[in-house]
Write a protein that holds these residues in place. Structure first.
Motif, PDB file in Angstrom:
ATOM      1  N   UNK A 175       0.814  -1.216   0.000  1.00 21.80           N
ATOM      2  CA  UNK A 175       0.000   0.000   0.000  1.00 21.80           C
ATOM      3  C   UNK A 175       0.844   1.261   0.000  1.00 21.80           C
ATOM      4  N   UNK A 176       2.116   1.133   0.363  1.00 22.18           N
ATOM      5  CA  UNK A 176       2.984   2.297   0.445  1.00 22.18           C
ATOM      6  C   UNK A 176       3.238   2.872  -0.948  1.00 22.18           C
ATOM      7  N   UNK A 177       2.821   4.103  -1.144  1.00 27.21           N
ATOM      8  CA  UNK A 177       3.031   4.793  -2.412  1.00 27.21           C
ATOM      9  C   UNK A 177       4.018   5.935  -2.214  1.00 27.21           C
ATOM     10  N   UNK A 178       5.058   5.961  -3.025  1.00 31.40           N
ATOM     11  CA  UNK A 178       6.056   7.016  -2.928  1.00 31.40           C
ATOM     12  C   UNK A 178       5.783   8.062  -3.997  1.00 31.40           C
ATOM     13  N   UNK A 179       6.310   9.271  -3.830  1.00 31.16           N
ATOM     14  CA  UNK A 179       6.047  10.342  -4.807  1.00 31.16           C
ATOM     15  C   UNK A 179       6.477   9.947  -6.220  1.00 31.16           C
ATOM     16  N   UNK A 180       5.773  10.487  -7.208  1.00 30.88           N
ATOM     17  CA  UNK A 180       6.129  10.238  -8.606  1.00 30.88           C
ATOM     18  C   UNK A 180       7.571  10.646  -8.857  1.00 30.88           C
ATOM     19  N   UNK A 181       8.278   9.812  -9.579  1.00 30.66           N
ATOM     20  CA  UNK A 181       9.667  10.111  -9.893  1.00 30.66           C
ATOM     21  C   UNK A 181      10.654   9.574  -8.879  1.00 30.66           C
ATOM     22  N   UNK A 182      10.149   9.115  -7.730  1.00 29.88           N
ATOM     23  CA  UNK A 182      11.024   8.554  -6.700  1.00 29.88           C
ATOM     24  C   UNK A 182      11.112   7.045  -6.873  1.00 29.88           C
ATOM     25  N   UNK A 183      12.164   6.463  -6.344  1.00 27.07           N
ATOM     26  CA  UNK A 183      12.332   5.013  -6.369  1.00 27.07           C
ATOM     27  C   UNK A 183      12.702   4.544  -4.970  1.00 27.07           C
ATOM     28  N   UNK A 184      12.391   3.311  -4.638  1.00 28.76           N
ATOM     29  CA  UNK A 184      12.795   2.780  -3.331  1.00 28.76           C
ATOM     30  C   UNK A 184      14.318   2.800  -3.207  1.00 28.76           C
ATOM     31  N   UNK A 185      14.837   2.984  -2.009  1.00 22.86           N
ATOM     32  CA  UNK A 185      16.296   2.986  -1.824  1.00 22.86           C
ATOM     33  C   UNK A 185      16.909   1.633  -2.163  1.00 22.86           C
ATOM     34  N   UNK A 186      18.168   1.661  -2.570  1.00 24.17           N
ATOM     35  CA  UNK A 186      18.841   0.430  -2.983  1.00 24.17           C
ATOM     36  C   UNK A 186      18.853  -0.618  -1.876  1.00 24.17           C
ATOM     37  N   UNK A 187      19.054  -0.194  -0.631  1.00 25.29           N
ATOM     38  CA  UNK A 187      19.125  -1.166   0.464  1.00 25.29           C
ATOM     39  C   UNK A 187      17.787  -1.895   0.613  1.00 25.29           C
ATOM     40  N   UNK A 188      16.687  -1.178   0.355  1.00 26.11           N
ATOM     41  CA  UNK A 188      15.368  -1.799   0.462  1.00 26.11           C
ATOM     42  C   UNK A 188      15.153  -2.786  -0.683  1.00 26.11           C
ATOM     43  N   UNK A 189      15.565  -2.399  -1.876  1.00 26.15           N
ATOM     44  CA  UNK A 189      15.452  -3.306  -3.013  1.00 26.15           C
ATOM     45  C   UNK A 189      16.286  -4.566  -2.786  1.00 26.15           C
ATOM     46  N   UNK A 190      17.386  -4.414  -2.053  1.00 26.75           N
ATOM     47  CA  UNK A 190      18.191  -5.590  -1.707  1.00 26.75           C
ATOM     48  C   UNK A 190      17.436  -6.548  -0.814  1.00 26.75           C
ATOM     49  N   UNK A 191      16.681  -6.017   0.136  1.00 31.33           N
ATOM     50  CA  UNK A 191      15.856  -6.860   1.013  1.00 31.33           C
ATOM     51  C   UNK A 191      14.805  -7.590   0.183  1.00 31.33           C
ATOM     52  N   UNK A 192      14.171  -6.863  -0.740  1.00 30.65           N
ATOM     53  CA  UNK A 192      13.159  -7.481  -1.612  1.00 30.65           C
ATOM     54  C   UNK A 192      13.796  -8.564  -2.470  1.00 30.65           C
ATOM     55  N   UNK A 193      14.935  -8.248  -3.067  1.00 28.66           N
ATOM     56  CA  UNK A 193      15.579  -9.180  -3.980  1.00 28.66           C
ATOM     57  C   UNK A 193      15.984 -10.486  -3.324  1.00 28.66           C
ATOM     58  N   UNK A 194      16.378 -10.427  -2.059  1.00 30.72           N
ATOM     59  CA  UNK A 194      16.808 -11.652  -1.376  1.00 30.72           C
ATOM     60  C   UNK A 194      15.673 -12.645  -1.210  1.00 30.72           C
ATOM     61  N   UNK A 195      14.444 -12.162  -1.188  1.00 35.24           N
ATOM     62  CA  UNK A 195      13.311 -13.068  -1.031  1.00 35.24           C
ATOM     63  C   UNK A 195      13.180 -14.027  -2.211  1.00 35.24           C
ATOM     64  N   UNK A 196      13.563 -13.576  -3.392  1.00 33.57           N
ATOM     65  CA  UNK A 196      13.348 -14.387  -4.587  1.00 33.57           C
ATOM     66  C   UNK A 196      14.260 -15.604  -4.653  1.00 33.57           C
ATOM     67  N   UNK A 197      15.291 -15.636  -3.832  1.00 33.82           N
ATOM     68  CA  UNK A 197      16.179 -16.796  -3.859  1.00 33.82           C
ATOM     69  C   UNK A 197      15.430 -18.071  -3.465  1.00 33.82           C
ATOM     70  N   UNK A 198      14.391 -17.917  -2.666  1.00 32.58           N
ATOM     71  CA  UNK A 198      13.623 -19.093  -2.252  1.00 32.58           C
ATOM     72  C   UNK A 198      12.917 -19.736  -3.446  1.00 32.58           C
ATOM     73  N   UNK A 199      12.499 -18.931  -4.407  1.00 30.96           N
ATOM     74  CA  UNK A 199      11.840 -19.459  -5.602  1.00 30.96           C
ATOM     75  C   UNK A 199      12.875 -19.890  -6.634  1.00 30.96           C
TER      76      UNK A 199
END
Length: 207
Positions: free
Chosen positions: A111-135
């Motif tokens: 549900x978290x929406x960030x302002x247009x033109x912004x992107x999630x921080x790299x460290x957060x994307x790293x947390x997301x990316x690690x989840x996919x190793x399970x699949x």
């Protein structure tokens, strides 16, 4: 006096994260208000922004903790040597279970929406990316000749399918969906993937 500043700042950070987690767990992301956070943490509203640049940064921190809890759940779900179909089925059902038991925290992640033109921080994307190793692990066994890039893309596609079933089911956007109906749909979907994916990937990657 100044030597205590880092410790006080760290404590305030922890208190704000705890207050934000409690607010989300109780009332969802919409319950996250700066004034209420400050009151719960025992600080002035302005002090929040001495620790976090904005509320989005605080939300990313809280959501990352939710994803880390999900990571722990998924890591404990599949034992080494589990066949791909069983692994995918267990992961999908564990994701459903987590979304149910941690519903407000799980919902806040999406549900978290960030302002247009912004992107999630790299460290957060790293947390997301690690989840996919399970699949990606069962995909490597199911598709032994595939590249890491192919498996990474397929893992995200499979997650999207799983998330769609879980999200639509829990929100009942298509009508009532008891847990056993959602679980049944996940079992059918993962079974279909295992049976059809090797041939489908071969067709998709053929020149």
């Amino acid at each position: 006096m100044t030597t205590d500043l880092p410790a006080r700042r760290a404590k305030l950070r922890d208190d704000l994260i705890a207050a934000a987690e409690a607010a989300i767990a109780t009332g969802g992301l919409s319950a996250l208000k700066a004034r209420a956070l400050a009151e719960a943490a025992g600080c002035a509203v302005g002090a929040i922004y001495n620790v976090f640049p904005d509320l989005d940064a605080l939300i990313f921190t809280v959501n990352a903790r939710t994803l880390e809890r999900l990571d722990e759940v998924l890591a404990s779900t599949v034992r080494p040597g589990t066949d791909p179909e069983t692994a995918m089925r267990r992961l999908a059902l564990a994701y459903h279970g987590f979304s149910r038991s941690e519903r407000r925290r799980w919902t806040a992640v999406f549900a978290h929406q960030i302002p247009d033109g912004s992107t999630p921080p790299d460290w957060y994307l790293g947390v997301v990316g690690r989840l996919f190793r399970h699949i990606e692990a069962p995909l490597a066994e199911l598709l032994p000749g595939s590249t890491p890039e192919t498996r990474a893309g397929l893992a995200r596609t499979l997650f999207s399918a799983t998330h769609g079933i879980v999200s639509l089911g829990l929100e009942e956007k298509l009508g009532p969906a008891p847990d056993e109906v959602i679980a049944g749909a996940l079992v059918v979907m993962t079974r279909s993937w295992v049976l059809g994916l090797p041939g489908a990937v071969g067709v998709a990657t053929r020149p």
